[in-house]
Design an enzyme around this catalytic site. Structure first.
Site, PDB file in Angstrom:
ATOM      1  N   HIS A 179       3.658   7.196   0.589  1.00 17.83           N
ATOM      2  CA  HIS A 179       2.759   6.213   0.077  1.00 17.83           C
ATOM      3  C   HIS A 179       2.038   5.519   1.331  1.00 17.83           C
ATOM      4  O   HIS A 179       2.380   4.385   1.579  1.00 17.83           O
ATOM      5  CB  HIS A 179       3.386   5.415  -0.748  1.00 17.83           C
ATOM      6  CG  HIS A 179       2.464   4.076  -1.151  1.00 17.83           C
ATOM      7  ND1 HIS A 179       1.437   4.424  -1.965  1.00 17.83           N
ATOM      8  CD2 HIS A 179       2.202   2.768  -0.726  1.00 17.83           C
ATOM      9  CE1 HIS A 179       0.635   2.991  -1.812  1.00 17.83           C
ATOM     10  NE2 HIS A 179       1.184   2.223  -1.199  1.00 17.83           N
ATOM     11  N   ASP A 188      -1.339   5.335  -6.609  1.00 20.91           N
ATOM     12  CA  ASP A 188      -1.924   6.368  -6.013  1.00 20.91           C
ATOM     13  C   ASP A 188      -2.459   7.465  -7.156  1.00 20.91           C
ATOM     14  O   ASP A 188      -3.674   7.871  -7.314  1.00 20.91           O
ATOM     15  CB  ASP A 188      -1.231   7.078  -5.103  1.00 20.91           C
ATOM     16  CG  ASP A 188      -0.465   6.052  -4.083  1.00 20.91           C
ATOM     17  OD1 ASP A 188      -1.275   5.401  -3.377  1.00 20.91           O
ATOM     18  OD2 ASP A 188       0.536   5.911  -3.913  1.00 20.91           O
TER      19      ASP A 188
HETATM   20  P1  NAI Z   1       3.243 -10.952  -1.517  1.00 16.23           P
HETATM   21  O1  NAI Z   1       3.144 -11.158  -0.267  1.00 16.23           O
HETATM   22  O2  NAI Z   1       2.311 -11.837  -2.465  1.00 16.23           O
HETATM   23  O3  NAI Z   1       4.465 -11.234  -2.019  1.00 16.23           O
HETATM   24  C1  NAI Z   1       5.882 -10.800  -1.547  1.00 16.23           C
HETATM   25  C2  NAI Z   1       6.964 -11.663  -2.046  1.00 16.23           C
HETATM   26  O4  NAI Z   1       8.028 -11.071  -1.471  1.00 16.23           O
HETATM   27  C3  NAI Z   1       6.963 -12.932  -1.408  1.00 16.23           C
HETATM   28  O5  NAI Z   1       6.933 -14.014  -2.456  1.00 16.23           O
HETATM   29  C4  NAI Z   1       8.107 -13.092  -0.452  1.00 16.23           C
HETATM   30  O6  NAI Z   1       8.644 -14.521  -0.337  1.00 16.23           O
HETATM   31  C5  NAI Z   1       9.022 -12.126  -1.249  1.00 16.23           C
HETATM   32  N1  NAI Z   1      10.066 -11.775  -0.135  1.00 16.23           N
HETATM   33  C6  NAI Z   1       9.975 -11.478   1.147  1.00 16.23           C
HETATM   34  N2  NAI Z   1      11.114 -11.261   1.579  1.00 16.23           N
HETATM   35  C7  NAI Z   1      12.029 -11.047   0.523  1.00 16.23           C
HETATM   36  C8  NAI Z   1      13.480 -10.815   0.260  1.00 16.23           C
HETATM   37  N3  NAI Z   1      14.200 -10.441   1.475  1.00 16.23           N
HETATM   38  N4  NAI Z   1      14.071 -10.691  -0.815  1.00 16.23           N
HETATM   39  C9  NAI Z   1      13.315 -11.227  -1.962  1.00 16.23           C
HETATM   40  N5  NAI Z   1      12.076 -11.637  -1.816  1.00 16.23           N
HETATM   41  C10 NAI Z   1      11.321 -11.444  -0.574  1.00 16.23           C
HETATM   42  O7  NAI Z   1       2.994  -9.325  -1.418  1.00 16.23           O
HETATM   43  P2  NAI Z   1       2.684  -8.505  -2.815  1.00 16.23           P
HETATM   44  O8  NAI Z   1       0.926  -8.507  -2.819  1.00 16.23           O
HETATM   45  O9  NAI Z   1       3.203  -9.239  -4.150  1.00 16.23           O
HETATM   46  O10 NAI Z   1       3.251  -7.140  -2.412  1.00 16.23           O
HETATM   47  C11 NAI Z   1       4.382  -6.815  -2.061  1.00 16.23           C
HETATM   48  C12 NAI Z   1       4.763  -5.468  -1.597  1.00 16.23           C
HETATM   49  O11 NAI Z   1       4.169  -4.599  -2.404  1.00 16.23           O
HETATM   50  C13 NAI Z   1       3.889  -5.355  -0.051  1.00 16.23           C
HETATM   51  O12 NAI Z   1       5.031  -4.912   0.511  1.00 16.23           O
HETATM   52  C14 NAI Z   1       3.020  -4.495  -0.481  1.00 16.23           C
HETATM   53  O13 NAI Z   1       2.581  -3.980   0.733  1.00 16.23           O
HETATM   54  C15 NAI Z   1       3.708  -3.513  -1.441  1.00 16.23           C
HETATM   55  N6  NAI Z   1       2.489  -2.869  -2.301  1.00 16.23           N
HETATM   56  C16 NAI Z   1       2.780  -1.662  -2.511  1.00 16.23           C
HETATM   57  C17 NAI Z   1       2.181  -0.566  -3.223  1.00 16.23           C
HETATM   58  C18 NAI Z   1       2.489   0.585  -3.635  1.00 16.23           C
HETATM   59  O14 NAI Z   1       1.610   1.334  -4.291  1.00 16.23           O
HETATM   60  N7  NAI Z   1       3.809   1.178  -3.268  1.00 16.23           N
HETATM   61  C19 NAI Z   1       0.799  -1.142  -3.899  1.00 16.23           C
HETATM   62  C20 NAI Z   1       0.475  -2.418  -3.314  1.00 16.23           C
HETATM   63  C21 NAI Z   1       1.166  -3.388  -2.851  1.00 16.23           C
END
Ligand code: NAI
Length: 328
Positions: free
Chosen positions: A187, A159
């Site tokens: 966030h 952000d």
């Molecule tokens: P994604 O869905 O592509 O990947 C998430 C991964 O986490 C998947 O491979 C899944 O198998 C794994 N996962 C789920 N539960 C798990 C567990 N208990 N232990 C280990 N791995 C586990 O999602 P992406 O795009 O990589 O985003 C990840 C997170 O980051 C989301 O929650 C998204 O909302 C968040 N995010 C946060 C931002 C921020 O600025 N704080 C910015 C963009 C995304």
């Protein structure tokens, strides 16, 4: 040669993981002379995909990458960890209530907090990226009573970087001309990007902009809703920019902020600026000697006060909801 730093990435097979791991392994997280050992934590169904990413990491022959372990067990993943990047989370599916979302994430961040408590290195630093990031960080922190609370942080650096870019564009300046920008609060769409303390060429940014309507009706909503705009355009949520911000957050934490500047991070509140003690909320922070510290003593005018309070109220609601669910 230096002992490698143990870096654990959860959700390693996800899209942020894919953008993040290569930059960690190439030395951008900690510095160009710090070897790293990667630990990838995934759910069992995604371990194979994580192994594929590990094959590609091997194929880069990164001089600083001293090894990769892949596991679906949190205890193993966090044993001896120095830097923990908690990226994997349960996304909100269609029609999901907030309580269900918080509960599903509690089921992830509680055991991960416990595993960090049990096995992490003394200097462990934790960054939560997975949403709802602030409250997930709070859940993990509450289950790691032996780790200093200040070691748990959540990411608002994306952000912050978005706000830098929007402001630079508006003023026709370089991002490096801007100092002391702040993201306050959660966030989420309630976050407050503050231009009343930011400086551009020695002037207060809000004065340099001199356009309250742009600030209120364009800048703030553009920054706060940027995630949704990326999904709309890209058909997938921000990944490379999120990974970049995670790199920035940890790099700054370890290596410090520049004199006369600060950045934004969600850290445990000490009660500053009326944010209830213990909440993990975004603040202006400096980093020195490996610690993030909340910038003290800023004057908050009425406009900013109302926006900070609204975002903090949302964090209080989330905290009360996870308390009600027995997650903390
Ligand atoms: P994604 O869905 O592509 O990947 C998430 C991964 O986490 C998947 O491979 C899944 O198998 C794994 N996962 C789920 N539960 C798990 C567990 N208990 N232990 C280990 N791995 C586990 O999602 P992406 O795009 O990589 O985003 C990840 C997170 O980051 C989301 O929650 C998204 O909302 C968040 N995010 C946060 C931002 C921020 O600025 N704080 C910015 C963009 C995304």
């Amino acid at each position: 040669t230096r002992t490698p730093v143990n870096v654990t990435v959860t959700g390693a097979a996800g899209q942020i993981g894919y953008a993040l791991l290569f930059r960690i392994a190439s030395g951008h997280l900690l510095g160009p002379d710090v070897p790293v050992r990667l630990r990838l934590l995934e759910i069992p169904q995604a371990v194979k995909a994580a192994e594929g990413t590990a094959m590609e990491l091997d194929d880069c022959a990164f001089p600083l990458l001293s090894g990769i372990d892949i596991t679906d067990d949190a205890k193993t993943a966090f044993d001896g960890v120095n830097v923990a990047l908690l990226v994997g989370a349960r996304p909100r599916s269609k029609g999901m209530e907030r309580g269900d979302l918080l509960e599903a994430n509690g089921g992830i961040f509680k055991p991960q907090g416990e595993a960090i408590n049990a096995g992490a290195a003394d200097d462990v630093r934790v960054l939560v990226v997975g949403n709802p990031a602030n409250t997930n960080a709070l859940i993990a922190q509450q289950h790691a009573p032996d780790v200093p609370a200040e070691r748990f942080t959540a990411m608002t650096r994306l952000d912050h970087n978005r706000a830098l870019s929007q402001l630079a564009k508006k003023l026709g300046v370089a991002v490096t001309d801007i100092r002391k920008l702040t993201i306050w609060g959660n966030h989420s769409a309630t976050q407050y990007p503050d231009l009343f303390h930011a400086e551009v060429g020695g002037r207060i940014a809000a004065e340099a902009v001199n356009d309250q309507s742009w600030l209120e009706n364009d800048f703030i909503p553009t920054v706060a809703k940027r995630g949704a705009a990326i999904i709309e355009a890209r058909g997938a949520s921000s990944a490379a920019s999120a990974a970049n911000a995670a790199i920035d957050h940890v790099h700054t934490w370890v290596n410090g902020t520049d004199e006369g500047d600060w950045t934004s991070a969600a850290v445990v509140s000490d009660g500053s600026y009326g944010v209830p003690e213990g909440l993990i909320s975004s603040f202006p922070v400096t980093a020195k000697d490996g610690r993030y510290e909340i910038v003290q003593g800023l004057e908050i005018d009425e406009f900013s006060r109302a926006r900070i309070d609204a975002s903090v109220a949302e964090l209080v609601e989330e905290r009360d909801a996870v308390r009600g669910l027995g997650l903390i």
